[in-house]
Enzyme design. Structure first.
Site, PDB file in Angstrom:
ATOM      1  N   GLU A  85      67.334 115.599   7.185  1.00  0.00           N
ATOM      2  CA  GLU A  85      66.905 116.881   6.601  1.00  0.00           C
ATOM      3  C   GLU A  85      65.412 116.891   6.300  1.00  0.00           C
ATOM      4  O   GLU A  85      64.920 116.047   5.533  1.00  0.00           O
ATOM      5  CB  GLU A  85      67.708 117.154   5.307  1.00  0.00           C
ATOM      6  CG  GLU A  85      67.405 118.520   4.724  1.00  0.00           C
ATOM      7  CD  GLU A  85      68.251 118.853   3.501  1.00  0.00           C
ATOM      8  OE1 GLU A  85      69.395 118.365   3.406  1.00  0.00           O
ATOM      9  OE2 GLU A  85      67.747 119.598   2.645  1.00  0.00           O
ATOM     10  N   LYS A 280      74.162 117.944  -4.880  1.00  0.00           N
ATOM     11  CA  LYS A 280      73.894 117.712  -3.450  1.00  0.00           C
ATOM     12  C   LYS A 280      72.438 117.280  -3.268  1.00  0.00           C
ATOM     13  O   LYS A 280      72.127 116.393  -2.477  1.00  0.00           O
ATOM     14  CB  LYS A 280      74.194 118.985  -2.656  1.00  0.00           C
ATOM     15  CG  LYS A 280      74.158 118.826  -1.154  1.00  0.00           C
ATOM     16  CD  LYS A 280      72.781 119.005  -0.556  1.00  0.00           C
ATOM     17  CE  LYS A 280      72.799 118.892   0.954  1.00  0.00           C
ATOM     18  NZ  LYS A 280      71.461 118.955   1.549  1.00  0.00           N
ATOM     19  N   ASP A 296      77.996 102.048   2.200  1.00  0.00           N
ATOM     20  CA  ASP A 296      78.993 103.037   2.606  1.00  0.00           C
ATOM     21  C   ASP A 296      78.769 104.341   1.824  1.00  0.00           C
ATOM     22  O   ASP A 296      79.166 104.459   0.665  1.00  0.00           O
ATOM     23  CB  ASP A 296      80.380 102.437   2.313  1.00  0.00           C
ATOM     24  CG  ASP A 296      81.518 103.357   2.707  1.00  0.00           C
ATOM     25  OD1 ASP A 296      81.283 104.553   2.929  1.00  0.00           O
ATOM     26  OD2 ASP A 296      82.657 102.864   2.768  1.00  0.00           O
ATOM     27  N   HIS A 393      60.170 123.737   2.172  1.00  0.00           N
ATOM     28  CA  HIS A 393      61.213 123.457   3.148  1.00  0.00           C
ATOM     29  C   HIS A 393      60.817 123.990   4.527  1.00  0.00           C
ATOM     30  O   HIS A 393      60.898 123.289   5.526  1.00  0.00           O
ATOM     31  CB  HIS A 393      62.507 124.114   2.676  1.00  0.00           C
ATOM     32  CG  HIS A 393      63.702 123.661   3.432  1.00  0.00           C
ATOM     33  ND1 HIS A 393      64.241 122.417   3.267  1.00  0.00           N
ATOM     34  CD2 HIS A 393      64.447 124.289   4.373  1.00  0.00           C
ATOM     35  CE1 HIS A 393      65.272 122.298   4.074  1.00  0.00           C
ATOM     36  NE2 HIS A 393      65.418 123.409   4.754  1.00  0.00           N
TER      37      HIS A 393
END
Ligand code: MEV
Length: 440
Positions: A85, A280, A296, A393
């Site tokens: 991202e 998130k 993991d 962004h």
């Protein structure tokens, strides 16, 4: 629709690719070419990757970036991050620099206990079962001596094994709830092996038990598996500074920024829709370091989100306050990580990432990962409460749009220059690119 295939795993890599190409692609030759483009020329390295999983046909790249200038407990770090991202690494780097001039991040491991359970069905007298489990406790330990010897040398091992009566939730359902210390390894294999041995001991001893009825002797082990919910494998990360030392943001004073920031965190504390997105953003930082260090991320994700719901309502993982003119922003999260075993000694880039971090212990890695999450959250909230998220962004996303339209070097320069003074949007970039191309 593709035909069913049997014995697929036994085919050679070339045969597998051939089958897939013929079944699924309008242009099989082109598909094969793309898959092969991502093979590594170093055949040993390719073999290593091929053998990580089954049915490998190619490699799937993720960019590995670095966020420099982190200071954690007074020690400098450059943090490796594997993530696709745009703007995540940039945001982490910016937050790292910002806090490095304000005392850096503080982090500490609160506890590092892991959990595993043997789930079983016992149709009988629960008091008899309780006495039985108490009496065979030493056998659980002696039965696993071969497994625990090395772990004990490293200071870890089985901490406790207790019987949990779950019959009020599910008829006849009990657990052996065991806790472990696994030091620098994540410990999944160690824990699962111990649990399977506990299950064996449980069944064998029950069958021999004289005061058990036939049904009681026949207790049924349903499964033995570690839990990825590790609320007692907890790390805390924190930053703080006087409000007056926070940077003045566009059109907004330090005081107003601090208050707005705290308000944004409070919203995530009480509003699950916002909390999920807020968390998130934290996981953007956490997963990227977890992946780069060969851990993991699915286990971490599952455990972290369960922890975020521990009070019965999904909520923010981070918290913020202003007290006596001091701004404090912190987070406590469960992280079961390892720096030995698993991929850590196998994947060359994982080894590089760990060495870049100074070959940390699992505890130190927990601190680094938690800090990466907090830094990411700080970066996101700072943008959200000041300029809005899209400005930064889209600036980063500009490169993706240029790549999508195969812009030349000259076009890239012109577009980048133009969008230094204009708001980046997908359609805006495409239009500007077309206008350059049309005037040629
Ligand atoms: C995007 O990947 C993450 C953010 O949505 C996080 C947040 O909203 O706090 C920007």
């Amino acid at each position: 629709m593709s035909k069913a295939v049997s014995g697929f795993s036994k085919l050679s890599k070339a045969e597998k690719i051939q089958w897939i190409a013929e079944q699924h692609f309008a242009n099989p030759a082109e598909a094969v070419q793309v898959l092969q483009k991502y093979w590594n020329n170093d055949t040993d390295l390719q073999k290593l990757h091929d053998e990580f999983i089954e049915n490998t046909i190619s490699n799937f790249y993720l960019p590995l970036g670095v966020a420099p200038n982190f200071v954690i407990n007074g020690k400098p770090y450059t943090i490796p991050m594997a993530i696709e991202e745009s703007s995540v690494v940039a945001a982490a780097s910016k937050a790292a620099k910002f806090w490095s001039n304000r005392g850096g991040f503080k982090a500490r491991v609160i506890s590092s206990e892991k959990i595993g359970q043997v789930h079983f069905i016992f149709k009988g007298d629960s008091l008899k079962l309780k006495r039985f489990i108490e009496e065979i406790q030493p056998k659980f330990f002696s039965g696993t001596e071969g497994l625990t010897k090395n772990m004990q040398k490293r200071g870890g091992g089985i901490l406790a094994i207790e019987l949990r009566d779950k019959t009020s939730d599910l008829e006849h359902y009990y657990q052996l709830h065991a806790t472990f210390e696994t030091k620098d390894s994540m410990g999944a294999n160690f824990i699962n092996s111990c649990l399977e041995q506990f299950a064996k001991t449980l069944k064998e001893e029950a069958a021999l038990r004289e005061d058990f009825s036939e049904e009681e002797k026949n207790l049924q082990v349903v499964m033995s598996i570690l839990s990825n919910y590790v609320p007692n494998c907890l790390v805390r990360a924190e930053v703080s500074c006087p409000v007056s030392e926070l940077k003045e943001e566009k059109h907004i004073s330090q005081e107003e920024f601090a208050e707005k920031f705290v308000r944004a965190v409070q919203i995530a504390e009480i509003e699950p829709y916002r909390a999920v997105t807020h968390n998130k953003g934290i996981m953007n930082g956490i997963d990227a370091v977890v992946i780069a260090t060969g851990n993991d991320f699915r286990a971490v994700e599952a455990g972290v989100h369960a922890y975020a719901s521990r009070n019965g309502k999904y909520s923010s993982l981070s918290h913020a306050k202003i007290e006596n003119g001091i701004f404090t922003f912190w987070m406590e999260i469960p992280l079961a990580l390892g720096t030995v075993g698993g991929l850590t000694s196998l994947h060359p880039l994982v080894k590089i990432s760990l060495e870049m971090l100074g070959n940390p212990s699992a505890h130190e890695l927990m601190e680094i990962v938690a800090v990466a999450g907090l830094a990411q959250n700080f970066g996101a909230l700072r943008s959200l409460t000041t300029t809005g998220i899209q400005q930064g962004h889209m600036k980063m996303h500009l490169m993706n749009i240029l790549n999508q339209f195969q812009a030349t070097e000259e076009e890239r320069k012109m577009v980048t220059k133009h969008f230094q003074h204009h708001t980046v949007s997908h359609s805006g970039v495409v239009e500007y690119l077309e206008s350059i191309r049309n005037t040629k």
